[in-house]
Design a protein around this motif. Sequence first.
Motif, short mmCIF file in Angstrom:
data_model
loop_
_atom_site.label_atom_id
_atom_site.label_comp_id
_atom_site.label_asym_id
_atom_site.label_seq_id
_atom_site.Cartn_x
_atom_site.Cartn_y
_atom_site.Cartn_z
N TYR A 63 0.82 -1.21 0.00
CA TYR A 63 0.00 0.00 0.00
C TYR A 63 0.86 1.27 0.00
O TYR A 63 0.35 2.35 -0.27
CB TYR A 63 -0.99 0.00 1.18
CG TYR A 63 -2.16 -0.93 0.95
CD1 TYR A 63 -2.89 -0.87 -0.23
CD2 TYR A 63 -2.54 -1.87 1.91
CE1 TYR A 63 -3.96 -1.73 -0.45
CE2 TYR A 63 -3.61 -2.73 1.70
CZ TYR A 63 -4.31 -2.65 0.51
OH TYR A 63 -5.37 -3.49 0.29
N ARG A 284 -0.74 -8.19 -1.30
CA ARG A 284 0.12 -8.33 -0.14
C ARG A 284 1.57 -8.45 -0.59
O ARG A 284 1.83 -8.77 -1.75
CB ARG A 284 -0.25 -9.59 0.67
CG ARG A 284 -1.56 -9.49 1.44
CD ARG A 284 -1.44 -8.51 2.59
NE ARG A 284 -2.61 -8.49 3.45
CZ ARG A 284 -3.57 -7.56 3.40
NH1 ARG A 284 -3.51 -6.59 2.52
NH2 ARG A 284 -4.57 -7.60 4.25
N HIS A 350 -6.04 -6.85 9.50
CA HIS A 350 -6.66 -5.79 8.69
C HIS A 350 -8.11 -6.09 8.34
O HIS A 350 -8.68 -5.46 7.45
CB HIS A 350 -5.84 -5.56 7.42
CG HIS A 350 -4.51 -4.92 7.69
ND1 HIS A 350 -4.38 -3.58 7.98
CD2 HIS A 350 -3.27 -5.44 7.77
CE1 HIS A 350 -3.10 -3.31 8.20
NE2 HIS A 350 -2.41 -4.43 8.09
N CYS A 352 -11.84 -5.99 7.82
CA CYS A 352 -12.58 -4.74 7.59
C CYS A 352 -13.15 -4.14 8.88
O CYS A 352 -13.96 -4.76 9.56
CB CYS A 352 -13.71 -5.00 6.61
SG CYS A 352 -14.72 -3.55 6.34
C1 HEM Z 1 -19.48 -4.75 1.70
C2 HEM Z 1 -18.76 -3.78 2.19
C3 HEM Z 1 -17.28 -3.85 2.44
C4 HEM Z 1 -16.32 -4.71 1.95
C5 HEM Z 1 -16.50 -5.87 0.98
C6 HEM Z 1 -15.05 -4.31 2.54
C7 HEM Z 1 -13.84 -4.95 2.30
C8 HEM Z 1 -12.67 -4.69 2.98
C9 HEM Z 1 -11.44 -5.42 2.82
C10 HEM Z 1 -11.22 -6.58 1.84
C11 HEM Z 1 -10.52 -4.89 3.66
C12 HEM Z 1 -9.07 -5.33 3.86
C13 HEM Z 1 -8.13 -4.58 2.95
C14 HEM Z 1 -6.72 -5.05 3.16
O1 HEM Z 1 -6.37 -5.59 4.20
O2 HEM Z 1 -5.89 -4.89 2.26
C15 HEM Z 1 -11.17 -3.79 4.35
C16 HEM Z 1 -10.54 -2.99 5.28
C17 HEM Z 1 -11.10 -1.83 5.76
N1 HEM Z 1 -12.41 -1.41 5.59
FE1 HEM Z 1 -13.86 -2.39 4.57
N2 HEM Z 1 -15.25 -3.24 3.34
C18 HEM Z 1 -16.60 -2.92 3.33
C19 HEM Z 1 -17.22 -1.90 4.02
C20 HEM Z 1 -16.56 -0.96 4.77
C21 HEM Z 1 -17.18 0.17 5.43
C22 HEM Z 1 -18.68 0.47 5.40
C23 HEM Z 1 -16.18 0.87 6.03
C24 HEM Z 1 -16.25 2.10 6.88
C25 HEM Z 1 -16.96 3.11 6.67
C26 HEM Z 1 -14.94 0.18 5.79
C27 HEM Z 1 -13.70 0.58 6.24
C28 HEM Z 1 -12.56 -0.19 6.18
C29 HEM Z 1 -11.28 0.21 6.79
C30 HEM Z 1 -11.01 1.49 7.54
C31 HEM Z 1 -10.38 -0.84 6.53
C32 HEM Z 1 -8.91 -0.91 6.98
C33 HEM Z 1 -8.79 -1.79 8.19
C34 HEM Z 1 -7.35 -2.02 8.65
O3 HEM Z 1 -6.42 -1.84 7.87
O4 HEM Z 1 -7.17 -2.38 9.83
N3 HEM Z 1 -15.21 -0.93 5.01
N4 HEM Z 1 -12.47 -3.71 3.94
#
Ligand code: HEM
Length: 403
Positions: A63, A284, A350, A352
């Motif tokens: 990233y 990754r 990480h 979500c």
């Molecule tokens: C169907 C809905 C969603 C899907 C499929 C999704 C999918 C993902 C995935 C695959 C990651 C991991 C990315 C990685 O590690 O490289 C992630 C991390 C994250 N998501 Fe979601 N997401 C969704 C909804 C949301 C919503 C609604 C929010 C907040 C408003 C959100 C905020 C985040 C954040 C802040 C991370 C970073 C977490 C970290 O690095 O500790 N996501 N999401």
Amino acid sequence: MTALHEAPDILSAEFAENPYPHYRIMRDEHPLIWHEGMQSYLISRYDDVEKAFRDPVFTSDNYDWQLEPVHGRTILQMNGREHATHRALVSSAFRGNELETKFLPVIERNSRELIDGLRDRNPVDLVEHFATRFPINVIVDMLGLPKSDHDKFHQWYTSIMAFLSNLTQDPDVMAEGMRTKEEFASYLIPIIRQRRQNPGDDLLSTLCAAEIDGEHMSDEEIKAFCSLLLTAGGETTDKAIASLMKNLLEHPDQLEAVRADRSLIGAAFAETLRFSPPVHMIMRQPSEDVELSGGVVPAGSTVTCLIGAAGRDEQHYANPETFDIFRDDLSTTKAFSAAADHLAFCLGRHFCVGAMLAKTEIEVGVDMLLDAMPTVRFADGAPAEAGVFTRAPTQLWIDRTPA
Ligand code: HEM
């Protein structure tokens, strides 16, 4: 293992049209592919993708080049204590009491407003008039930013997503992403400074005040996190709603089951995340050589984890090509936690942070949509899906005329 087929090219037109038959060839015959154009290894089996998400040898240092140029530094690229502290600063807003008492009314209000706007339209495109607007309106409202700036936000997150999905490194897309970063900073930093002076009851003020072990987030860190929220929370949930509605409309018996028992919306969402996830690939970077099916990936290389392929792995799910909200090898109770038995939210540290927010948005939005559509079918046949990095129908025309 003798390969009957050549390794599919994930940048080809055939792949973009329908990746699923190609994913099967990858899982069965080419579980590890070096893609010259992307300069990345591709992995497609559930067990390999799960390992890449869980095993700390797989860092998210990718990233640094994939996202930092457009967002600034965010929790996605942090590891160890830095990641744990920053995650703790933001995570409470997206689950539990804070979600239920403070943000559920925001979700309900935004869903209701959009559905009221649908009532006089028939046929109507649910993607344009609901799915693309609802999650971004919710985040903007949660942050306490004016919804009149909606078009600006939409344009920014489209540009950031294009940067992230720019698998061919198109220089125009890169330049547009950098412009967006500057524009977003000039928009948000002054607002962050105002909120520090005059805090309100919104998420932006909460982020300004958040403190763990004496650590606060700087203006730049808050801006980067908000920029991440626009894409992580906007584009993903937008695509999830469109795919979930398409999946249900293609399976009228399951649609009627959900209509009769709204507690099944969670199961329909979980199955959509397995069957047609919004995000099809996450990258990754291993810090050491690692053995996976098909060979060793070297330290420092980029590994593209194909979530869309892993969700249809026959070694992991029975009849994986069938959409079935009643399947017993996917648990709805675990699907929105780090113990999930699908990979659409990633796994491990990480996982979500917005999974529970997304679930709440989908439960509220789909419930209200079904109430507003006592009868519903495709207006013009099942819509095509588009996208290789993220994927969903780009239009979803529905007809509510009683049969
Ligand atoms: C169907 C809905 C969603 C899907 C499929 C999704 C999918 C993902 C995935 C695959 C990651 C991991 C990315 C990685 O590690 O490289 C992630 C991390 C994250 N998501 Fe979601 N997401 C969704 C909804 C949301 C919503 C609604 C929010 C907040 C408003 C959100 C905020 C985040 C954040 C802040 C991370 C970073 C977490 C970290 O690095 O500790 N996501 N999401």
